[in-house]
Design an enzyme around this catalytic site. Structure first.
Site, PDB file in Angstrom:
ATOM      1  N   ASP A 264       0.824  -1.198   0.000  1.00  0.00           N
ATOM      2  CA  ASP A 264       0.000   0.000   0.000  1.00  0.00           C
ATOM      3  C   ASP A 264       0.869   1.264   0.000  1.00  0.00           C
ATOM      4  O   ASP A 264       1.814   1.389   0.784  1.00  0.00           O
ATOM      5  CB  ASP A 264      -0.894  -0.014   1.241  1.00  0.00           C
ATOM      6  CG  ASP A 264      -1.804   1.188   1.330  1.00  0.00           C
ATOM      7  OD1 ASP A 264      -2.692   1.317   0.472  1.00  0.00           O
ATOM      8  OD2 ASP A 264      -1.615   2.005   2.257  1.00  0.00           O
ATOM      9  N   GLU A 301       1.735   0.044  -4.828  1.00  0.00           N
ATOM     10  CA  GLU A 301       0.831   1.141  -5.132  1.00  0.00           C
ATOM     11  C   GLU A 301       1.663   2.419  -5.074  1.00  0.00           C
ATOM     12  O   GLU A 301       2.252   2.731  -4.048  1.00  0.00           O
ATOM     13  CB  GLU A 301      -0.315   1.253  -4.129  1.00  0.00           C
ATOM     14  CG  GLU A 301      -1.267   2.393  -4.492  1.00  0.00           C
ATOM     15  CD  GLU A 301      -2.211   2.783  -3.372  1.00  0.00           C
ATOM     16  OE1 GLU A 301      -3.196   3.487  -3.672  1.00  0.00           O
ATOM     17  OE2 GLU A 301      -1.969   2.417  -2.215  1.00  0.00           O
TER      18      GLU A 301
END
Length: 620
Positions: A264, A301
């Site tokens: 993330d 990400e």
């Protein structure tokens, strides 16, 4: 188990009623272990240097509960807890790592074969469990999916949430089915030929039950993130923080047989060391994969549009295997949904979609109006498989005020066009649960904090985020109804336009899988041609003698395309306007005979694909 790695942290069950407990508590002079069940006892832990404390106990079996007592005062769960069966504040549980795996011959799925399906365990089924996901794996295989991506499952506060507020990164969420449930799901995925991607969060920890800062130097105030102080991966005592995170990654790969991790928001992992944490993680996971002869991937990400994320360390990069490339979504969404927010105005130029198709990034160094600066660089020598592109994902839906899906914002023909644009691109495609049949339930932002102050803060923050958008307050994140509205209604896919859309997705994925020109995500063997004066794009992809033409019209009126193609007969393989896809009826010819220039009229908001018929050689 790889020779270079063994679990070091937490409660490691050694068998025969023996368990070793190890914790990093660099801020503490003394740590005691308190076993709370089945029989109460308190045992001092031995300091072993560098802030670690350890003890090995007999008479401790799986299922035993325990806490750490810090400097004779507060008692906290284990930062490396394998299971939190009650709450994020209650005792941790000893877990037996043994499991009857059936995937001994599983080596994973090569990245260039990935078709990713992102899902949220809690809303994918009414039951909201790992075991309930298993019952739908046949459908995903039939659709053409090859990898299931789970939104974060590490234990977070309450029973419902997105998972990005996790506080025990080693503990599969109890409400989903805990450790055994996750292992059953992974084993079942592998039995179906599906890889498993797990979303993990190494840039922050959640606000409720997050006691790491009471143990050691896990955070630093040298940097700030949207969630507070940054995780300490480059300051004093950061070596042990890195070990904690790297052990977590190896733990998922080894004990849960996970095939890939989605990292993330790596731009929020602040690191100025000569050997960045992410590079170290790539190296260690690579050694693990080599030792076990398995594919193991790290997918970032990142919104930086920076090739250094993907380039090999020898070329000055971090070496991550792939990244989410959201530019592709932004371009397709903005062209078809036509929203006017400042964010979307950054992507309302058709040439940006052309750039995204050619390179993976839309912004490759141009001026970005929203950022008020140049953004991105050129990924010229990076293979298409390293760019994960999608039409929908949890962020792009759930971060809207009402959580509307793409299908609620555009017409049916636009849904088919957008799906083909993503699935036939030379990149790694990703679907978000339910998009394949046009799910009508929103995916809204929901939480379940027990602390009333945190609940109020989340409500207020959500309201501030959308205060300029008009149309009333956003749904209450803490309300159970917000969560319930987000649960899929999978029965929709069996009838009407929903079934036609599902069939269309399956057919496009079949074409991608079976066509030599389309099956490999290779942007080097591709030519992209925009047509002046219309939002129409021709994409030619080839592999040897096999060649496919895809023409996409993103405008609201028919477009005439003039094409210079290889001489021969081109057979129509796809037309999104066909009646079998609940369209108005195909207007494109079944064949194109190319001698020089070919003219083709493409209806508004549609896609058509042709393949060159290669005649077998004649033998005399």
């Amino acid at each position: 188990m790889p020779s270079f790695w063994k679990p070091r942290l937490g409660a490691v069950y050694l068998g025969n009623g023996t368990c070793r407990f190890r914790v990093w508590a660099s801020k503490r002079e003394r740590v005691d272990l308190r076993v709370t069940a089945p029989a109460e006892r308190v045992v001092p832990m031995r300091p072993t240097g560098a802030g670690y404390f350890e003890v090995t106990l007999d008479g401790v079996a799986p299922g035993a509960r325990y806490l750490y007592r810090l400097d004779g005062g507060v008692e906290r769960p284990d930062p490396a807890s394998r299971s939190q069966p009650a709450t994020v504040h209650g005792p941790s549980e000893v877990v037996d790592p043994a499991f009857p795996w059936t995937d001994a011959h599983w080596h994973g799925v090569p990245l260039d074969k990935y078709v990713i399906y992102e899902l949220h365990v809690g809303t994918f089924t009414p039951e909201g469990t790992f075991d309930a996901v298993v019952t739908h794996l046949d459908e995903l295989v039939e659709l053409g999916v090859t990898a299931v991506e789970l939104m974060p499952v590490a234990q977070f506060a309450g029973s419902r949430g997105w998972g990005y507020d996790g506080v025990y990164p080693f503990a599969p969420h109890a409400a989903y089915g805990g450790p055994a449930g996750l292992k059953r799901l992974v084993d079942a995925c592998h039995a179906h030929g599906l890889a498993v991607v797990l979303d993990v969060v190494y840039n922050h920890f959640g606000p409720e039950g997050g006691y790491l800062q009471e143990f050691g130097h896990y955070f630093t105030d040298r940097y700030r993130t949207p969630w507070g102080d940054a995780v300490n991966v480059d300051g004093p005592k950061s070596d042990e923080v890195r070990r904690y995170l790297i052990e977590n990654a190896l733990y998922w790969a080894h004990e849960y047989h996970v095939d890939a991790l989605r990292l993330d928001a790596i731009h929020a992992i602040h690191d100025e060391t000569a050997t960045p944490f992410l590079m170290e993680l790539v190296n260690v996971l690579g050694r693990y994969a080599t030792d076990l002869n398995r594919h193991a991937y790290l997918i970032a990400e990142s919104d930086l549009n920076d090739v250094r994320v993907l380039k090999a360390p020898a070329l000055g990069g971090l070496g991550l295997h792939a990244q989410w490339a959201d530019d592709f979504h932004h371009c397709v969404f903005t062209l078809l949904a036509g929203e006017e927010s400042p964010y979307h105005r950054d992507y309302d130029q058709f040439d940006l979609l052309v750039n995204a198709y050619q390179h993976g990034y839309a912004y490759t160094g141009q001026f970005s109006p929203t950022r008020e600066r140049r953004h991105g660089n050129q990924p010229l020598d990076l293979p298409g498989r390293q760019f994960v592109v999608g039409l929908q994902n949890h962020d792009q839906i759930g971060n809207r005020k009402l959580g509307e899906r793409f299908g609620a914002l555009v017409g049916f023909e636009a849904q088919k066009l957008a799906a083909a644009a993503v699935l036939l691109a030379p990149y790694t495609p990703m679907l978000f649960m339910g998009e394949e049949y046009g799910e009508t339930a929103p995916f809204q932002f929901f939480t379940d904090f027990s602390d009333p102050g945190l609940g109020d803060a989340v409500r207020a923050g959500r309201a501030r985020e959308f205060e300029m958008s008009g149309g009333g307050e956003p749904p209450d994140p803490q309300a159970e109804g917000t969560f319930r509205r987000s649960v899929l209604n999978r029965d929709l896919r069996h009838a009407g336009a929903h079934r036609a859309l599902w069939d269309f997705y399956r057919e496009v994925l079949r074409l991608r899988r079976e066509s030599p020109a389309l099956r490999f995500p290779d942007k080097e063997r591709m030519r992209v041609t925009p047509f002046p004066g219309s939002r129409t794009l021709a994409v030619e992809r080839w592999d040897g003698d096999d060649e496919t033409l895809i023409v996409m019209n993103f405008s609201d009126r028919p477009a005439d395309a003039r094409l210079t193609l290889r001489e021969g007969t081109w057979e129509r393989h796809l037309d999104s306007t066909e009646e079998r896809w609940a369209g108005p009826g195909a207007a494109s010819p079944p064949q194109l005979v190319a001698r020089s220039e070919v003219r083709l009229t493409v209806p508004a908001t549609s896609v058509v694909a042709y393949a060159l018929r290669v005649e077998p050689p004649t033998h005399r």
